[in-house]
Design a protein around this motif. Structure first.
Motif, PDB file in Angstrom:
ATOM      1  N   ALA A  33     -29.909   6.012  -3.529  1.00  0.00           N
ATOM      2  CA  ALA A  33     -30.848   4.918  -3.270  1.00  0.00           C
ATOM      3  C   ALA A  33     -31.049   4.096  -4.538  1.00  0.00           C
ATOM      4  N   ASN A  34     -31.594   2.888  -4.368  1.00  0.00           N
ATOM      5  CA  ASN A  34     -31.850   1.943  -5.460  1.00  0.00           C
ATOM      6  C   ASN A  34     -30.565   1.418  -6.097  1.00  0.00           C
ATOM      7  N   LYS A  35     -29.461   1.561  -5.419  1.00  0.00           N
ATOM      8  CA  LYS A  35     -28.208   0.996  -5.896  1.00  0.00           C
ATOM      9  C   LYS A  35     -28.043  -0.416  -5.336  1.00  0.00           C
ATOM     10  N   LYS A  36     -27.409  -1.287  -6.137  1.00  0.00           N
ATOM     11  CA  LYS A  36     -27.173  -2.656  -5.698  1.00  0.00           C
ATOM     12  C   LYS A  36     -25.928  -2.724  -4.826  1.00  0.00           C
ATOM     13  N   ILE A  37     -26.037  -3.468  -3.737  1.00  0.00           N
ATOM     14  CA  ILE A  37     -24.913  -3.627  -2.815  1.00  0.00           C
ATOM     15  C   ILE A  37     -24.713  -5.108  -2.515  1.00  0.00           C
ATOM     16  N   ASN A  38     -23.479  -5.578  -2.679  1.00  0.00           N
ATOM     17  CA  ASN A  38     -23.097  -6.927  -2.253  1.00  0.00           C
ATOM     18  C   ASN A  38     -22.600  -6.876  -0.819  1.00  0.00           C
ATOM     19  N   ILE A  39     -23.134  -7.750   0.029  1.00  0.00           N
ATOM     20  CA  ILE A  39     -22.593  -7.901   1.381  1.00  0.00           C
ATOM     21  C   ILE A  39     -21.924  -9.270   1.470  1.00  0.00           C
ATOM     22  N   VAL A  40     -20.655  -9.277   1.881  1.00  0.00           N
ATOM     23  CA  VAL A  40     -19.899 -10.515   2.055  1.00  0.00           C
ATOM     24  C   VAL A  40     -19.451 -10.575   3.500  1.00  0.00           C
ATOM     25  N   SER A  41     -19.690 -11.718   4.149  1.00  0.00           N
ATOM     26  CA  SER A  41     -19.404 -11.839   5.580  1.00  0.00           C
ATOM     27  C   SER A  41     -18.701 -13.156   5.864  1.00  0.00           C
ATOM     28  N   ASN A  42     -17.848 -13.159   6.899  1.00  0.00           N
ATOM     29  CA  ASN A  42     -17.336 -14.449   7.363  1.00  0.00           C
ATOM     30  C   ASN A  42     -18.388 -15.105   8.260  1.00  0.00           C
ATOM     31  N   ASN A  43     -18.069 -16.266   8.821  1.00  0.00           N
ATOM     32  CA  ASN A  43     -19.082 -17.048   9.526  1.00  0.00           C
ATOM     33  C   ASN A  43     -19.134 -16.799  11.034  1.00  0.00           C
ATOM     34  N   LYS A  44     -18.406 -15.820  11.524  1.00  0.00           N
ATOM     35  CA  LYS A  44     -18.478 -15.514  12.953  1.00  0.00           C
ATOM     36  C   LYS A  44     -19.858 -14.963  13.300  1.00  0.00           C
ATOM     37  N   SER A  45     -20.320 -15.272  14.495  1.00  0.00           N
ATOM     38  CA  SER A  45     -21.662 -14.858  14.898  1.00  0.00           C
ATOM     39  C   SER A  45     -21.813 -13.342  14.893  1.00  0.00           C
ATOM     40  N   VAL A  46     -20.783 -12.618  15.324  1.00  0.00           N
ATOM     41  CA  VAL A  46     -20.873 -11.158  15.340  1.00  0.00           C
ATOM     42  C   VAL A  46     -20.951 -10.612  13.908  1.00  0.00           C
ATOM     43  N   SER A  47     -20.288 -11.273  12.967  1.00  0.00           N
ATOM     44  CA  SER A  47     -20.339 -10.838  11.569  1.00  0.00           C
ATOM     45  C   SER A  47     -21.721 -11.090  10.978  1.00  0.00           C
ATOM     46  N   LYS A  48     -22.284 -12.253  11.263  1.00  0.00           N
ATOM     47  CA  LYS A  48     -23.602 -12.592  10.728  1.00  0.00           C
ATOM     48  C   LYS A  48     -24.685 -11.675  11.307  1.00  0.00           C
ATOM     49  N   GLU A  49     -24.545 -11.335  12.582  1.00  0.00           N
ATOM     50  CA  GLU A  49     -25.511 -10.429  13.189  1.00  0.00           C
ATOM     51  C   GLU A  49     -25.373  -9.026  12.597  1.00  0.00           C
ATOM     52  N   THR A  50     -24.125  -8.589  12.381  1.00  0.00           N
ATOM     53  CA  THR A  50     -23.901  -7.294  11.742  1.00  0.00           C
ATOM     54  C   THR A  50     -24.474  -7.293  10.329  1.00  0.00           C
ATOM     55  N   GLU A  51     -24.312  -8.389   9.618  1.00  0.00           N
ATOM     56  CA  GLU A  51     -24.861  -8.498   8.263  1.00  0.00           C
ATOM     57  C   GLU A  51     -26.382  -8.389   8.276  1.00  0.00           C
ATOM     58  N   ARG A  52     -27.008  -9.056   9.232  1.00  0.00           N
ATOM     59  CA  ARG A  52     -28.468  -9.024   9.318  1.00  0.00           C
ATOM     60  C   ARG A  52     -28.970  -7.602   9.578  1.00  0.00           C
ATOM     61  N   ILE A  53     -28.346  -6.911  10.524  1.00  0.00           N
ATOM     62  CA  ILE A  53     -28.755  -5.545  10.854  1.00  0.00           C
ATOM     63  C   ILE A  53     -28.496  -4.603   9.680  1.00  0.00           C
ATOM     64  N   LEU A  54     -27.326  -4.742   9.050  1.00  0.00           N
ATOM     65  CA  LEU A  54     -26.974  -3.874   7.932  1.00  0.00           C
ATOM     66  C   LEU A  54     -27.933  -4.070   6.757  1.00  0.00           C
ATOM     67  N   LYS A  55     -28.269  -5.299   6.458  1.00  0.00           N
ATOM     68  CA  LYS A  55     -29.187  -5.584   5.348  1.00  0.00           C
ATOM     69  C   LYS A  55     -30.535  -4.902   5.585  1.00  0.00           C
ATOM     70  N   ARG A  56     -31.023  -5.012   6.805  1.00  0.00           N
ATOM     71  CA  ARG A  56     -32.312  -4.388   7.130  1.00  0.00           C
ATOM     72  C   ARG A  56     -32.237  -2.871   6.990  1.00  0.00           C
TER      73      ARG A  56
ATOM     74  N   PHE B  42     -23.562 -12.850  -5.030  1.00  0.00           N
ATOM     75  CA  PHE B  42     -22.620 -11.836  -5.472  1.00  0.00           C
ATOM     76  C   PHE B  42     -22.937 -11.402  -6.892  1.00  0.00           C
ATOM     77  N   GLU B  43     -23.158 -10.092  -7.068  1.00  0.00           N
ATOM     78  CA  GLU B  43     -23.492  -9.537  -8.377  1.00  0.00           C
ATOM     79  C   GLU B  43     -22.285  -8.762  -8.917  1.00  0.00           C
ATOM     80  N   PRO B  44     -21.712  -9.202 -10.054  1.00  0.00           N
ATOM     81  CA  PRO B  44     -20.538  -8.497 -10.590  1.00  0.00           C
ATOM     82  C   PRO B  44     -20.842  -7.091 -11.081  1.00  0.00           C
ATOM     83  N   ASN B  45     -22.144  -6.771 -11.285  1.00  0.00           N
ATOM     84  CA  ASN B  45     -22.509  -5.422 -11.734  1.00  0.00           C
ATOM     85  C   ASN B  45     -23.081  -4.573 -10.604  1.00  0.00           C
ATOM     86  N   ALA B  46     -22.805  -4.962  -9.355  1.00  0.00           N
ATOM     87  CA  ALA B  46     -23.276  -4.171  -8.211  1.00  0.00           C
ATOM     88  C   ALA B  46     -22.478  -2.866  -8.120  1.00  0.00           C
TER      89      ALA B  46
END
Length: 269
Positions: free
Chosen positions: A4-27, A40-44
């Motif tokens: 826990a408390n680790k930094k994570i970069n999430i990168v997504s394409n613009n498809k609706s299913v990808s954006k919805e997956t990104e939203r759920i994953l972030k939460r 994007f954090e280079p030290n993540a």
């Protein structure tokens, strides 16, 4: 191991299913005490790429092949690079927090394109392709280090990594290579094999320390088309292309049960 408390970069394409997956994953990640970065954090500590294989490759190229482990969530078609599906988010977070994973390292292929007055370096995860511009027949003198191999004539040649052996290389009839092997594969693209021109018609496997040298011969124009992981670059007055395995390492986060040949059977057979 608790991550826990680790930094994570999430990168997504613009498809609706990808954006919805990104939203759920972030939460879900934030609920598990991870820090999800806005930019994007280079030290993540981890990159999660949501999309298909193209998104995975574009992410690595866009952020200059970062020294951060990366894992993919497949919202595309084939998803050979992607290890997860959107329905596996909870399992992924559970295993990642426990440290129940491994890091596999792969080497990109590195090209040095030298023109009359400069040299440019390119990298590819899957492959580097040398072709004639506007799909014209191209003539290439191939050497391994200082040892002449052949004068190739045809549409071009593809030089692939083991990781890329299942991509364009496979569609050209090249061999599938276990990614635990460090080597390069030279695969001809529509070779001409007649009385006038003699070219190899099957792939050539060379060891990891080999340097492949390509010297174009020009008839109608003085440029070649270099394609790396699907992105085209045109270079005028190219006199030599050198290709080798890069010393750079890309870190792929894998679950311990990951098996390359099971994935090959799942995706191709």
């Amino acid at each position: 191991m608790y991550l826990a408390n680790k930094k994570i970069n999430i990168v997504s394409n613009n498809k609706s299913v990808s954006k919805e997956t990104e939203r759920i994953l972030k939460r879900k990640l934030e609920k598990s005490d991870f820090i999800v970065t806005e930019n994007f954090e280079p030290n993540a500590d981890l990159i999660i790429c949501i999309g298909g294989d193209g998104s995975f490759l574009r992410t690595l190229h866009k952020y200059n092949f970062p020294d951060i482990p990366i894992i993919g969530i497949n919202t595309g078609h084939l998803g050979f690079f992607q290890d997860l599906s959107p329905r596996e988010l909870d399992e992924f977070i559970f295993k990642y927090k426990k440290g129940d994973y491994r890091i596999d390292e792969i080497s990109p292929v590195e090209g040095l394109i030298c023109t009359g007055n400069s040299c440019n370096e390119i990298l590819g995860i899957n492959e580097i392709v040398i072709k004639g511009f506007k799909s014209r027949t191209i003539h290439l003198n191939l050497s391994l280090a200082e040892d002449f191999l052949e004068k190739f004539s045809g549409d071009g040649i593809l030089i692939s990594t083991p990781t890329g052996s299942t991509a364009y290389n496979y569609s050209l009839g090249g061999s599938i290579v276990d990614p635990r092997l460090n080597l390069l594969q030279i695969t001809p693209i529509a070779p001409i094999n007649t009385i006038a021109y003699r070219s190899f018609t099957s792939s050539i496997i060379v060891p990891e320390h080999a340097t492949i040298k390509i010297f174009p011969e020009y008839t109608y124009e003085n440029s070649v088309l270099i394609v790396t992981d699907g992105t085209e670059h045109r270079y005028n007055e190219t006199v030599e292309v050198q290709v080798r395995l890069s010393e750079l390492k890309i870190k792929l986060l894998r679950f311990k049960e990951y098996n390359f040949w099971n994935k090959v059977k799942e995706k191709f057979l």
